[in-house]
Design a protein around this motif. Structure first.
Motif, PDB file in Angstrom:
ATOM      1  N   ALA A 102      -0.058   3.889  -1.747  1.00 61.11           N
ATOM      2  CA  ALA A 102      -0.926   5.038  -2.053  1.00 61.11           C
ATOM      3  C   ALA A 102      -1.022   5.983  -0.859  1.00 61.11           C
ATOM      4  O   ALA A 102      -0.975   5.556   0.291  1.00 61.11           O
ATOM      5  N   LYS A 143      -1.196  -1.437  14.607  1.00 62.29           N
ATOM      6  CA  LYS A 143      -2.606  -1.073  14.417  1.00 62.29           C
ATOM      7  C   LYS A 143      -3.150  -1.648  13.110  1.00 62.29           C
ATOM      8  O   LYS A 143      -4.276  -2.114  13.032  1.00 62.29           O
ATOM      9  N   LYS A 144      -2.315  -1.630  12.074  1.00 56.56           N
ATOM     10  CA  LYS A 144      -2.788  -2.077  10.761  1.00 56.56           C
ATOM     11  C   LYS A 144      -2.475  -3.545  10.503  1.00 56.56           C
ATOM     12  O   LYS A 144      -2.805  -4.077   9.446  1.00 56.56           O
ATOM     13  N   ASP A 187      -9.971   3.085   7.300  1.00 59.84           N
ATOM     14  CA  ASP A 187      -8.554   2.744   7.170  1.00 59.84           C
ATOM     15  C   ASP A 187      -8.516   1.426   6.394  1.00 59.84           C
ATOM     16  O   ASP A 187      -8.938   0.380   6.899  1.00 59.84           O
ATOM     17  N   ILE A 188      -8.037   1.488   5.165  1.00 59.75           N
ATOM     18  CA  ILE A 188      -8.129   0.313   4.279  1.00 59.75           C
ATOM     19  C   ILE A 188      -7.304  -0.844   4.840  1.00 59.75           C
ATOM     20  O   ILE A 188      -7.791  -1.972   4.954  1.00 59.75           O
ATOM     21  N   LEU A 189      -6.056  -0.565   5.203  1.00 59.75           N
ATOM     22  CA  LEU A 189      -5.202  -1.651   5.711  1.00 59.75           C
ATOM     23  C   LEU A 189      -5.800  -2.265   6.974  1.00 59.75           C
ATOM     24  O   LEU A 189      -5.846  -3.492   7.116  1.00 59.75           O
ATOM     25  N   GLY A 224       2.874  -1.732   4.495  1.00 60.44           N
ATOM     26  CA  GLY A 224       2.303  -0.389   4.560  1.00 60.44           C
ATOM     27  C   GLY A 224       3.411   0.646   4.507  1.00 60.44           C
ATOM     28  O   GLY A 224       4.585   0.334   4.728  1.00 60.44           O
ATOM     29  N   PHE A 225       3.038   1.862   4.212  1.00 62.95           N
ATOM     30  CA  PHE A 225       3.993   2.973   4.245  1.00 62.95           C
ATOM     31  C   PHE A 225       3.626   3.884   5.405  1.00 62.95           C
ATOM     32  O   PHE A 225       2.459   3.925   5.815  1.00 62.95           O
ATOM     33  N   ALA A 226       4.578   4.601   5.922  1.00 67.93           N
ATOM     34  CA  ALA A 226       4.284   5.621   6.921  1.00 67.93           C
ATOM     35  C   ALA A 226       5.052   6.869   6.523  1.00 67.93           C
ATOM     36  O   ALA A 226       6.267   6.938   6.669  1.00 67.93           O
ATOM     37  N   ALA A 227       4.328   7.807   5.930  1.00 69.88           N
ATOM     38  CA  ALA A 227       4.938   9.085   5.552  1.00 69.88           C
ATOM     39  C   ALA A 227       4.712  10.016   6.731  1.00 69.88           C
ATOM     40  O   ALA A 227       3.573  10.331   7.057  1.00 69.88           O
ATOM     41  N   GLU A 228       5.789  10.426   7.370  1.00 70.03           N
ATOM     42  CA  GLU A 228       5.644  11.209   8.596  1.00 70.03           C
ATOM     43  C   GLU A 228       6.409  12.513   8.477  1.00 70.03           C
ATOM     44  O   GLU A 228       7.339  12.652   7.670  1.00 70.03           O
ATOM     45  N   MET A 233       0.847  -1.204   0.000  1.00 64.74           N
ATOM     46  CA  MET A 233       0.000   0.000   0.000  1.00 64.74           C
ATOM     47  C   MET A 233       0.875   1.244   0.000  1.00 64.74           C
ATOM     48  O   MET A 233       1.175   1.815   1.043  1.00 64.74           O
ATOM     49  N   LYS A 275       1.784   2.090  13.580  1.00 63.98           N
ATOM     50  CA  LYS A 275       1.045   1.686  12.369  1.00 63.98           C
ATOM     51  C   LYS A 275       1.231   0.197  12.083  1.00 63.98           C
ATOM     52  O   LYS A 275       0.309  -0.480  11.626  1.00 63.98           O
ATOM     53  N   VAL A 326      -3.488   7.956   0.992  1.00 68.01           N
ATOM     54  CA  VAL A 326      -4.941   7.792   1.060  1.00 68.01           C
ATOM     55  C   VAL A 326      -5.562   8.948   1.849  1.00 68.01           C
ATOM     56  O   VAL A 326      -5.106   9.263   2.953  1.00 68.01           O
ATOM     57  N   ALA A 327      -6.615   9.534   1.287  1.00 71.13           N
ATOM     58  CA  ALA A 327      -7.309  10.620   2.000  1.00 71.13           C
ATOM     59  C   ALA A 327      -8.039  10.036   3.203  1.00 71.13           C
ATOM     60  O   ALA A 327      -8.846   9.109   3.059  1.00 71.13           O
ATOM     61  N   ASP A 328      -7.766  10.574   4.382  1.00 68.33           N
ATOM     62  CA  ASP A 328      -8.387  10.038   5.594  1.00 68.33           C
ATOM     63  C   ASP A 328      -9.793  10.583   5.822  1.00 68.33           C
ATOM     64  O   ASP A 328     -10.528  10.077   6.665  1.00 68.33           O
TER      65      ASP A 328
HETATM   66  N1  CTP Z   1      -3.774   3.785   4.629  1.00 70.80           N
HETATM   67  C1  CTP Z   1      -4.923   3.046   4.461  1.00 70.80           C
HETATM   68  N2  CTP Z   1      -6.138   3.639   4.641  1.00 70.80           N
HETATM   69  C2  CTP Z   1      -6.239   4.927   5.030  1.00 70.80           C
HETATM   70  C3  CTP Z   1      -5.056   5.681   5.243  1.00 70.80           C
HETATM   71  C4  CTP Z   1      -3.848   5.078   5.029  1.00 70.80           C
HETATM   72  O1  CTP Z   1      -4.831   1.858   4.144  1.00 70.80           O
HETATM   73  N3  CTP Z   1      -7.422   5.473   5.221  1.00 70.80           N
HETATM   74  C5  CTP Z   1      -2.469   3.129   4.406  1.00 70.80           C
HETATM   75  C6  CTP Z   1      -1.504   3.884   3.511  1.00 70.80           C
HETATM   76  O2  CTP Z   1      -1.599   3.477   2.163  1.00 70.80           O
HETATM   77  C7  CTP Z   1      -0.161   3.516   4.110  1.00 70.80           C
HETATM   78  C8  CTP Z   1      -0.451   3.338   5.574  1.00 70.80           C
HETATM   79  O3  CTP Z   1      -1.852   3.063   5.663  1.00 70.80           O
HETATM   80  O4  CTP Z   1       0.337   2.291   3.606  1.00 70.80           O
HETATM   81  C9  CTP Z   1      -0.132   4.535   6.436  1.00 70.80           C
HETATM   82  O5  CTP Z   1      -0.662   5.689   5.877  1.00 70.80           O
HETATM   83  P1  CTP Z   1      -0.541   7.095   6.595  1.00 70.80           P
HETATM   84  O6  CTP Z   1      -1.273   8.123   5.792  1.00 70.80           O
HETATM   85  O7  CTP Z   1       0.905   7.325   6.936  1.00 70.80           O
HETATM   86  O8  CTP Z   1      -1.278   6.755   7.966  1.00 70.80           O
HETATM   87  P2  CTP Z   1      -2.696   6.991   8.545  1.00 70.80           P
HETATM   88  O9  CTP Z   1      -3.238   5.691   9.005  1.00 70.80           O
HETATM   89  O10 CTP Z   1      -3.553   7.799   7.611  1.00 70.80           O
HETATM   90  O11 CTP Z   1      -2.340   7.824   9.840  1.00 70.80           O
HETATM   91  P3  CTP Z   1      -2.005   9.396  10.000  1.00 70.80           P
HETATM   92  O12 CTP Z   1      -2.540  10.082   8.772  1.00 70.80           O
HETATM   93  O13 CTP Z   1      -2.719   9.741  11.247  1.00 70.80           O
HETATM   94  O14 CTP Z   1      -0.495   9.479  10.128  1.00 70.80           O
END
Ligand code: CTP
Length: 419
Positions: free
Chosen positions: A284, A347-348, A315-317, A329-333, A282, A344, A286-288
């Motif tokens: 991508a 949690k995922k 949260d898809i994952l 998964g990725f964590a862009a911080e 994953m 993450k 992703v818009a939360d």
């Molecule tokens: N991801 C997902 N579903 C979402 C948001 C994120 O599956 N709604 C996935 C992303 O593709 C990525 C990982 O979860 O592989 C972490 O994404 P990230 O945006 O860093 O984390 P969030 O869970 O959105 O947490 P936050 O925005 O609070 O850092």
């Protein structure tokens, strides 16, 4: 140690066409030892030398080891055959060791005035570079920029070591040892088709949440990292499905592509795709959140304040936490990188998190390079700044390990249940 492995039958180097480019540095003598190791490992080694390299080492030294003619003069055969083109085309890998500052500049700019440069231009094989030069030349911005250009194009660079240099000074610039170069070649060649027939789903790019027919909420993701993973997996023999949101890079050929827009679209696509997949990556962004009420007509400016009401996206994952495939998964911080990434992971319920600080130089959105850490339940591996393609291959190396662990665990679980 490389030599001990290298004799083993069926070594990854056996029968591989390796073009060894040698440019003009005192380290050229180490290339003789390198050629010897490669030949012992069963590789077919063709040496291409620059005119300057022939002043340090005689072509005959290489010919005695490889039992093949050395190409050092573009015009030697008076046009009867075009050795540099056929060598370049047939190569499984091109390694330049030593690579001088001049040679790196020629490679970066695409010059073809000597046999080595012309061979490199004619080749699409992976390129491995082992620079060797005085520290001041190595650290010069021009050389660093050329290395950066070459990395961006996918070249793999084995950094030179610190030590005594030809000038008598000490510093960084000594060519890596042949044994390290052999190991790097094993890794590069070992990747060929090691994911054959695996089904890998990669998500890339950013999702977009509509506000009205002309506006959306998006993010800065270019899709480069996910596309690099899809390309690397394709080149290693995997059957790849690339699920893409908004991307600003061309989509790779040889890969099945499914376009999505919103997070809910992406979720549906991922759920369907993982049913017969071995791996999900994953990448991508992703818009939360999404807009609760998408306006059916363009929202007009009235001069008043305007408030958008956002509701959380799933949260898809996390929603597929129980799915048994290998998940990355990725964590862009932007802060507390490791703590957030570790959270993450749990949690995922993924097998691996690729964490990157998107504010670090050379990392994050739109760049061709990335500096990441791999985090799994056993710990953290910090990687240096690498091209996104090299990050992709390192990531797939880890995925392959996980797949192999899974397949070795299944029989033991069955054994335990039936016993
Ligand atoms: N991801 C997902 N579903 C979402 C948001 C994120 O599956 N709604 C996935 C992303 O593709 C990525 C990982 O979860 O592989 C972490 O994404 P990230 O945006 O860093 O984390 P969030 O869970 O959105 O947490 P936050 O925005 O609070 O850092």
């Amino acid at each position: 140690m490389g030599a001990a492995n290298s004799h083993s039958p069926g070594s990854v180097l056996t029968g591989k066409r390796i073009v060894l480019g040698v440019s003009g540095s005192i380290a050229a003598f180490k290339a003789v030892a390198l050629a010897s190791e490669l030949v012992k490992a069963g590789a077919v080694v063709d040496v291409v030398m620059t005119p300057a390299a022939t002043r340090f080492v005689q072509p005959l030294s290489f010919e005695a080891i490889t039992h093949r003619p050395v190409v050092s003069d573009l015009f030697a055969d008076q046009g009867r055959s075009i050795a540099h083109v056929s060598l370049g085309v047939d190569a499984n890998v091109l390694v330049v060791a030593p690579a001088t500052a001049d040679c790196l500049a020629g490679l970066a700019l695409g010059f073809g005035h000597d046999a080595l440069l012309a061979t490199a231009l004619s080749s699409r094989a992976p390129l491995l570079l082992a620079p060797a030069m005085e520290t001041l030349m190595y650290e010069h911005p021009a050389t660093q920029q050329n290395l950066e250009t070459l990395r961006r194009r996918g070249a793999i660079v084995i950094e030179p070591a610190h030590g005594r240099l030809a000038s008598g000074r000490s510093g960084r610039g000594r060519m890596a040892e042949p044994v390290q170069i052999v190991e790097a070649l094993r890794t590069i060649l070992g990747r060929t088709r090691d994911l054959a027939d695996r089904r890998i789903v990669v998500t890339a790019g950013g999702t977009r949440e509509p506000i009205d027919p002309v506006r959306f909420i998006g993010n800065h993701s270019s899709g480069k990292m996910g596309v690099a993973i899809a390309e690397a997996a394709r080149d290693r023999g995997a059957r790849v499905l690339l699920i893409v949101g908004a991307v600003s890079v061309p989509l790779p050929p040889g890969v099945e592509v499914q376009q999505v827009t919103t997070t809910l679209d992406l979720k549906a696509a991922v759920e369907a795709a993982i049913r017969d997949a071995d791996v999900l990556v994953m990448a991508a962004a992703v818009a939360d959140f999404r807009v609760e009420q998408v306006a059916s007509d363009k929202i007009k400016r009235t001069g008043d304040e305007f408030t958008l009401h956002l509701i959380p996206n799933p949260d898809i994952l996390a929603s597929i936490a129980a799915a048994p495939l290998v998940k990355v998964g990725f964590a862009a911080e932007t802060h507390d990188l490791l703590t957030n990434a570790q959270q993450k992971l749990v949690k995922k319920n993924v097998d691996l998190i690729v964490a990157n600080d998107v504010t670090a130089p050379g990392s994050g959105f739109g760049t061709d390079t990335n500096q990441v850490s791999f985090i799994d339940r056993d710990g953290i591996e910090d990687l240096p700044l690498l091209s996104k393609r090299e990050v992709a291959d390192r990531l797939l190396d880890r995925v392959l390990q996980l797949l192999r662990q899974r397949s070795s665990e299944i029989p033991s679980l069955v054994g335990r249940e039936s016993g």
